[in-house]
Design an enzyme around this catalytic site. Structure first.
Site, PDB file in Angstrom:
ATOM      1  N   ARG A 266      38.879  56.687  36.190  1.00  0.00           N
ATOM      2  CA  ARG A 266      39.557  56.026  35.068  1.00  0.00           C
ATOM      3  C   ARG A 266      39.165  56.786  33.811  1.00  0.00           C
ATOM      4  NH1 ARG A 266      39.860  49.722  33.338  1.00  0.00           N
ATOM      5  NH2 ARG A 266      41.419  49.879  34.965  1.00  0.00           N
TER       6      ARG A 266
ATOM      7  N   GLN B  94      47.461  49.275  39.772  1.00  0.00           N
ATOM      8  CA  GLN B  94      47.793  47.953  39.257  1.00  0.00           C
ATOM      9  C   GLN B  94      49.247  47.599  39.557  1.00  0.00           C
ATOM     10  OE1 GLN B  94      45.781  45.547  37.372  1.00  0.00           O
ATOM     11  NE2 GLN B  94      47.526  44.381  38.119  1.00  0.00           N
TER      12      GLN B  94
ATOM     13  N   ASP C 244      51.479  43.005  28.601  1.00  0.00           N
ATOM     14  CA  ASP C 244      50.140  43.605  28.571  1.00  0.00           C
ATOM     15  C   ASP C 244      49.681  43.598  27.116  1.00  0.00           C
ATOM     16  OD1 ASP C 244      47.839  45.019  29.251  1.00  0.00           O
ATOM     17  OD2 ASP C 244      48.848  46.956  29.487  1.00  0.00           O
TER      18      ASP C 244
ATOM     19  N   CYS D 103      48.393  42.280  33.841  1.00  0.00           N
ATOM     20  CA  CYS D 103      47.357  43.005  34.589  1.00  0.00           C
ATOM     21  C   CYS D 103      45.951  42.538  34.235  1.00  0.00           C
ATOM     22  CB  CYS D 103      47.514  44.501  34.369  1.00  0.00           C
ATOM     23  SG  CYS D 103      47.263  45.028  32.658  1.00  0.00           S
TER      24      CYS D 103
ATOM     25  N   ARG E 161      44.782  43.590  43.827  1.00  0.00           N
ATOM     26  CA  ARG E 161      44.167  44.905  43.573  1.00  0.00           C
ATOM     27  C   ARG E 161      43.255  45.292  44.736  1.00  0.00           C
ATOM     28  NH1 ARG E 161      43.522  46.770  38.378  1.00  0.00           N
ATOM     29  NH2 ARG E 161      42.836  48.671  39.448  1.00  0.00           N
TER      30      ARG E 161
HETATM   31  N1  NVA Z   1      47.164  48.904  28.968  1.00  0.00           N
HETATM   32  C1  NVA Z   1      45.822  48.428  29.196  1.00  0.00           C
HETATM   33  C2  NVA Z   1      45.618  48.085  30.636  1.00  0.00           C
HETATM   34  C3  NVA Z   1      44.255  47.552  30.968  1.00  0.00           C
HETATM   35  C4  NVA Z   1      44.070  47.293  32.431  1.00  0.00           C
HETATM   36  C5  NVA Z   1      44.831  49.489  28.756  1.00  0.00           C
HETATM   37  O1  NVA Z   1      45.066  50.676  29.031  1.00  0.00           O
HETATM   38  O2  NVA Z   1      43.823  49.148  28.138  1.00  0.00           O
HETATM   39  N1   CP Z   2      43.771  45.369  35.235  1.00  0.00           N
HETATM   40  C1   CP Z   2      42.702  46.151  35.189  1.00  0.00           C
HETATM   41  O1   CP Z   2      42.756  47.330  35.501  1.00  0.00           O
HETATM   42  O2   CP Z   2      41.558  45.526  34.826  1.00  0.00           O
HETATM   43  P1   CP Z   2      40.165  46.203  34.457  1.00  0.00           P
HETATM   44  O3   CP Z   2      40.348  46.960  33.172  1.00  0.00           O
HETATM   45  O4   CP Z   2      39.203  45.062  34.344  1.00  0.00           O
HETATM   46  O5   CP Z   2      39.784  47.138  35.581  1.00  0.00           O
END
Ligand code: NVA
Ligand code: CP
Length: 313
Positions: A110, A140, A227, A267, A295
Site C-alpha cells: 500500500r 476493495q 468514499d 469502503c 475483504r
Molecule cells: N480513498 C480512500 C480509501 C481508503 C480505504 C483513501 O485513499 O484514503
Molecule cells: N477500506 C480499506 O482499505 O480500509 P483500511 O484503510 O483500513 O485498510
C-alpha cells in the site's frame, strides 16, 4: 539444456488492478472467495509461505484481513512500516523488490504512487498485490462486487452509482464496470473527475457516465457508493474539499431516489456527516460490515491463486 520449456523461469502473476484478470477469472476468483466465506474451503495452500505487507499509509481493514487471511491459509504475514523498513529512508523500491523476493513468496504493498507498485512488480520474482495506491484500490472493489452478489445476486444488469471524489476507489469501480459489463454512473464535482486514462480504457467495454448532479447518478440505481472527500495524502486539502463537495453527501433523501432494494456501500473508514449521514451508513440499506468482511475472503482467494498456485476454474 537451454531451450527446454522446463528451464524457462515462470514469471510471477501480479494483481495491481482489476484488468489483470479476465472476466471469467474474476468470476472464478469470486466463486472461490464465496466458498471460503461459506466455510467450504479447508485447504492450506500457503503452508510454509510468507507474505510481506508493506504499508506506506495507514490501514485497519487491509492489514488485518491480509494478515488473518494469510494465517488461515497456512502462511505467515510480515508487517513492514516506513518507520522500520529502509524503504521509508529512501531505499529504492526496485532493490526492496529484489531483496524481499529472496525471503518471501508474496508482497502486498500500500503506497502513494501507482508507478511504485508497478516498479515493485517489475523487479519482484514473487507475486505483488496492490493494497491501495493513489490511483487504484482493486482488492476493495472486488470485495464490493462480492457484496453485491451476496445481497442482489449477479452484478450483471445492475446499475452502480458513485457519489463523490473521482479517487482510487472510483477508478477501480470503472475498471470493474469494464470487466463485468455493468452500467456505472459517477457524480463528481468539476475538477475531481476520475483518471482520464482509466475512463477511456473502460468506455470501450461498458457504459460509464460522469455527471455533476448526485441525483442523476443515483436515480433508480441498485447500488449507491461513496468514499471520503479527502483521501490519505490529501489531509491538508480537507477544508477546501469540504466546501467543494457540499451537496455530495449521501443522505436519506438521496437514497430514496435509488431503487427500493438498493444497497449502500462504503469502503471505510467513513466520516459521518460529511460524505454520508449516520442515518444511511447505520441504516437498513447499508451493507458496509459485510463489505468489510468480504475483504478477508476475496484476498484469501487472491493469495491462494497467486501464491498458492490454486487454479482459477
Ligand atoms: N480513498 C480512500 C480509501 C481508503 C480505504 C483513501 O485513499 O484514503
Ligand atoms: N477500506 C480499506 O482499505 O480500509 P483500511 O484503510 O483500513 O485498510
Amino acid at each position: 539444456m537451454t531451450g527446454s520449456p522446463f528451464l524457462v523461469p515462470r514469471l510471477p502473476r501480479h494483481f495491481l488492478s482489476i484488468p489483470d484478470f479476465s472476466r471469467s477469472e474474476l468470476e472464478a476468483l469470486l466463486r472461490l472467495a464465496e466458498s471460503m466465506r461459506a466455510g467450504r474451503y479447508a485447504e492450506r495452500p500457503l503452508r510454509g509461505q510468507t507474505l510481506a505487507m508493506i504499508f506506506m499509509k495507514s490501514s485497519t481493514r487491509t492489514r488485518v484481513s491480509f494478515e488473518v487471511g494469510c494465517y488461515q491459509l497456512g502462511g505467515h504475514a510480515l508487517f513492514l512500516s516506513p518507520r522500520d523498513a529502509q524503504l521509508g529512508r529512501g531505499e529504492p523500491v526496485e532493490d526492496t523488490a529484489r531483496v524481499l523476493s529472496r525471503y518471501v513468496q508474496g508482497i502486498m504493498i500500500r503506497t502513494y504512487a501507482h508507478a511504485d507498485v508497478e516498479a515493485m512488480a517489475r523487479h519482484a520474482s514473487v507475486p505483488v498485490i496492490n493494497g491501495l495506491t493513489d490511483l487504484q484500490h482493486p482488492c476493495q472493489v472486488l470485495a464490493d462486487v462480492m457484496t453485491i452478489r451476496q445481497h442482489l445476486g449477479d452484478i450483471q444488469g445492475r446499475t452502480v452509482a458513485w457519489v463523490g471524489d473521482g479517487n482510487n476507489m472510483a477508478n477501480s469501480w470503472i475498471d470493474a464496470a469494464a470487466r463485468f459489463g455493468f452500467p456505472l454512473r459517477l457524480a463528481c464535482p468539476e475538477g475531481y473527475d476520475p483518471d482520464p486514462d482509466v475512463l477511456a480504457r473502460a468506455r470501450r467495454h461498458a457504459e460509464v457516465r460522469v455527471v455533476r448532479d448526485p441525483r442523476e447518478a443515483v436515480d433508480s440505481a441498485d447500488v449507491v457508493n461513496t468514499d471520503v472527500w479527502a483521501s490519505m495524502g490529501q489531509e491538508e486539502e480537507h477544508h477546501e474539499r469540504a466546501a467543494v463537495f457540499e451537496g455530495y453527501t449521501v443522505d436519506s433523501a438521496l437514497m430514496q431516489r435509488a431503487a427500493p432494494h438498493a444497497i449502500f456501500l462504503h469502503c471505510l473508514p467513513a466520516h459521518r456527516g460529511e460524505e454520508v449521514t449516520a442515518e444511511v451508513i447505520d441504516g437498513p440499506q447499508s451493507r458496509v460490515w459485510d463489505e468489510a468482511e468480504n475483504r478477508l475472503h476475496v484476498q484469501k482467494a487472491i493469495m491462494a491463486v497467486l501464491m498458492g498456485g490454486v487454479p482459477l476454474s
